[in-house]
Design an enzyme around this catalytic site. Structure first.
Site, short mmCIF file in Angstrom:
data_model
loop_
_atom_site.label_atom_id
_atom_site.label_comp_id
_atom_site.label_asym_id
_atom_site.label_seq_id
_atom_site.Cartn_x
_atom_site.Cartn_y
_atom_site.Cartn_z
N HIS A 246 7.36 -3.89 7.64
CA HIS A 246 8.14 -5.13 7.66
C HIS A 246 7.72 -5.98 8.85
O HIS A 246 7.38 -5.43 9.90
CB HIS A 246 9.65 -4.84 7.74
CG HIS A 246 10.49 -5.99 7.30
ND1 HIS A 246 10.87 -6.98 8.17
CD2 HIS A 246 10.98 -6.32 6.09
CE1 HIS A 246 11.58 -7.88 7.50
NE2 HIS A 246 11.65 -7.51 6.24
N GLU A 301 12.49 -2.73 -0.43
CA GLU A 301 11.94 -2.69 -1.78
C GLU A 301 11.87 -1.28 -2.36
O GLU A 301 11.88 -1.11 -3.57
CB GLU A 301 10.55 -3.34 -1.79
CG GLU A 301 10.52 -4.77 -1.32
CD GLU A 301 11.18 -5.74 -2.28
OE1 GLU A 301 12.29 -5.43 -2.75
OE2 GLU A 301 10.59 -6.78 -2.55
N1 ACO Z 1 0.90 0.39 4.05
C1 ACO Z 1 -0.19 0.60 4.82
N2 ACO Z 1 -0.50 -0.09 5.92
C2 ACO Z 1 0.35 -1.07 6.27
C3 ACO Z 1 1.51 -1.36 5.53
C4 ACO Z 1 1.77 -0.59 4.39
N3 ACO Z 1 2.85 -0.80 3.63
N4 ACO Z 1 2.16 -2.40 6.11
C5 ACO Z 1 1.45 -2.75 7.18
N5 ACO Z 1 0.35 -1.96 7.27
C6 ACO Z 1 -0.66 -2.00 8.31
C7 ACO Z 1 -1.65 -3.14 8.06
O1 ACO Z 1 -2.75 -2.70 7.26
C8 ACO Z 1 -2.08 -3.46 9.46
O2 ACO Z 1 -3.02 -2.52 9.92
P1 ACO Z 1 -4.26 -2.98 10.84
O3 ACO Z 1 -3.65 -3.60 12.05
O4 ACO Z 1 -4.99 -1.70 11.08
O5 ACO Z 1 -5.02 -3.98 10.00
C9 ACO Z 1 -0.80 -3.23 10.28
O6 ACO Z 1 -0.03 -2.29 9.55
C10 ACO Z 1 0.00 -4.48 10.47
O7 ACO Z 1 0.14 -5.14 9.22
P2 ACO Z 1 0.45 -6.70 9.08
O8 ACO Z 1 0.01 -7.13 7.72
O9 ACO Z 1 -0.08 -7.44 10.25
O10 ACO Z 1 2.01 -6.71 9.21
P3 ACO Z 1 2.97 -7.82 8.65
O11 ACO Z 1 4.12 -7.88 9.54
O12 ACO Z 1 2.24 -9.09 8.39
O13 ACO Z 1 3.30 -7.19 7.20
C11 ACO Z 1 4.35 -6.59 5.23
C12 ACO Z 1 4.56 -6.98 6.71
C13 ACO Z 1 3.62 -7.71 4.49
C14 ACO Z 1 5.69 -6.36 4.58
C15 ACO Z 1 3.50 -5.28 5.18
O14 ACO Z 1 4.14 -4.25 5.88
C16 ACO Z 1 3.18 -4.86 3.75
O15 ACO Z 1 2.21 -5.35 3.17
N6 ACO Z 1 4.00 -3.92 3.15
C17 ACO Z 1 3.76 -3.50 1.79
C18 ACO Z 1 4.39 -4.51 0.80
C19 ACO Z 1 5.90 -4.49 0.82
O16 ACO Z 1 6.53 -3.45 0.83
N7 ACO Z 1 6.49 -5.70 0.79
C20 ACO Z 1 7.94 -5.89 0.80
C21 ACO Z 1 8.41 -6.31 2.15
S1 ACO Z 1 10.18 -6.48 2.25
C22 ACO Z 1 10.49 -8.00 1.58
O17 ACO Z 1 9.71 -8.90 1.70
C23 ACO Z 1 11.70 -8.21 0.83
#
Ligand code: ACO
Length: 359
Positions: A246, A301
């Site tokens: 998140h 989610e």
């Molecule tokens: N699985 C694996 N790796 C992850 C995940 C995940 N679910 N989430 C983040 N990471 C990793 C990224 O690959 C990144 O790694 P890196 O720095 O080595 O490249 C690091 O963690 C940071 O990720 P960001 O994308 O910068 O974090 P951000 O805050 O932008 O992302 C998000 C938040 C989009 C929700 C992300 O965690 C994600 O894609 N989760 C999966 C999709 C999901 O569950 N979405 C629902 C969110 S809740 C809602 O919106 C209602």
């Protein structure tokens, strides 16, 4: 420049506060614990919108006003529109919502609140070759949504579980879809336009499009023993694990536990929950090993998927049900933006080539 506008404050709001360090969510002055399981969709809509719409109905008149809006949408849109059924449910719900005349009135707001409740079951049934079911004005919005989906009146436990879900996702700070709704509202385009922007942002898999893929993941994993190898392989491919991570929370998303509690109260099939808990534990352990510098916890989610599945919604419609809850937040934020905010118009820094003559 802040990539993804991370940590940028773009609004003052009285609507919700997300404390990502403590894992706490406040909506309109109440903690999520005080609201979930104790508040109906109708009460929540009044709490969030009453102060922003001068003609908002009195609390005891909201159920009838919403029921009248559901009836109106069914008669004027569902029964008359011709739908391209090759589109998915969320695109169809968005297309039908676009047929509501735009404006800022309380009638427009009530129709938008009723829209996903009426359109989601209708498009699911039409895509399955079935007739849409007309709304029942004697039911609450949550109960009527389930009634229009299945043709039978749900028990109080089912309606209460859906209410808990809708309240839990009603608002959540300046998330991507709420920000999109506020940007559009700031141009004075109207509430329908703001909600359409919200739906469009919500449907992406990084936001409200994640719970459908959570079900695909659970189905593909199949058994607790297969969780670790499956999850490791997914991460090796570069996939993200849906339902984890998140932007704001650095601890467990409090909404995950509110929804897990609702699933337990519903008495849903326990095998599914046991598998989900095993997958959750394996995913959290692997994410800790692989991303020790980034706290990645369960988000809303993951248990949304299980709750909506237990209530009989197909995975391709989960985002529509999310929209049903979040429309309350989009509308309230849109009105708040209009009341006190300016046109949203940030700056960009040009980093492309410059014309030779100007160099
Ligand atoms: N699985 C694996 N790796 C992850 C995940 C995940 N679910 N989430 C983040 N990471 C990793 C990224 O690959 C990144 O790694 P890196 O720095 O080595 O490249 C690091 O963690 C940071 O990720 P960001 O994308 O910068 O974090 P951000 O805050 O932008 O992302 C998000 C938040 C989009 C929700 C992300 O965690 C994600 O894609 N989760 C999966 C999709 C999901 O569950 N979405 C629902 C969110 S809740 C809602 O919106 C209602």
């Amino acid at each position: 420049m802040s990539n993804g506008l991370e940590n940028i404050v773009a609004a003052h709001t009285v609507l919700s506060d997300v404390d990502g360090a403590a894992g706490r969510l406040i909506i309109c002055g109440h903690s999520l614990d005080e609201l979930a399981g104790r508040t109906s969709f109708e009460q929540m809509a009044g709490r969030m919108l009453g102060g922003f719409l001068p003609d908002w109905p009195a609390p005891d008149a909201v159920p009838a006003a919403l029921a009248a809006a559901r009836r109106d949408l069914f008669e004027t849109i569902v029964q008359t529109a011709s739908l391209p059924l090759r589109l998915g449910p969320v695109e169809l719900v968005r297309a039908l919502t676009a047929l509501i005349p735009d404006g800022e009135s309380v009638e427009t707001a009530l129709k938008l609140l009723a829209a996903p409740a009426v359109f989601t079951p209708a498009v699911l049934r039409l895509r399955a070759g079935l007739e849409p079911i007309a709304p029942d004005a004697t039911l609450s919005q949550a109960a009527d949504t389930l009634h229009m989906l299945t043709g039978t009146t749900p028990g109080p436990q089912q309606a209460a579980a859906l209410d808990t879900y809708l309240i839990t996702v009603a608002d959540h700070g300046l998330n991507a879809s709420t920000f999109a709704a506020r940007v559009v509202a700031s141009t004075r385009a109207g509430l329908v336009s703001a909600v359409l922007a919200g739906i469009s942002a919500l449907k992406g898999p990084l936001h409200g499009g994640a719970p459908g893929p959570v079900i695909d993941m659970l189905d593909a994993i199949g058994s607790a023993q297969n969780a670790r190898p499956w999850l490791e392989a997914a991460l090796d491919r570069g996939d993200r694990l849906m339902g984890f991570g998140h932007r704001i929370y650095r601890v467990r998303d409090p909404r995950a536990d509110a929804l897990k509690g609702a699933i337990r109260e519903l008495g849903a099939e326990t095998g599914r929950l046991v598998l989900a808990e095993a997958v959750e534990q394996a995913a959290l352990a692997i994410l800790r090993e692989r991303k020790p510098d980034r706290t990645l916890e369960t988000n809303v989610e993951f248990y949304t998927a299980l709750l909506l599945e237990a209530l009989g919604f197909p995975p391709e419609a989960f985002t529509c049900v999310f929209a049903l809850g979040r429309t309350t937040g989009w509308l309230a934020h849109a009105r708040e933006q209009i009341a006190g905010g300016k046109l949203v118009r940030p700056q960009s820094v040009y980093v492309g080539p410059r014309p030779q003559a100007a160099a």
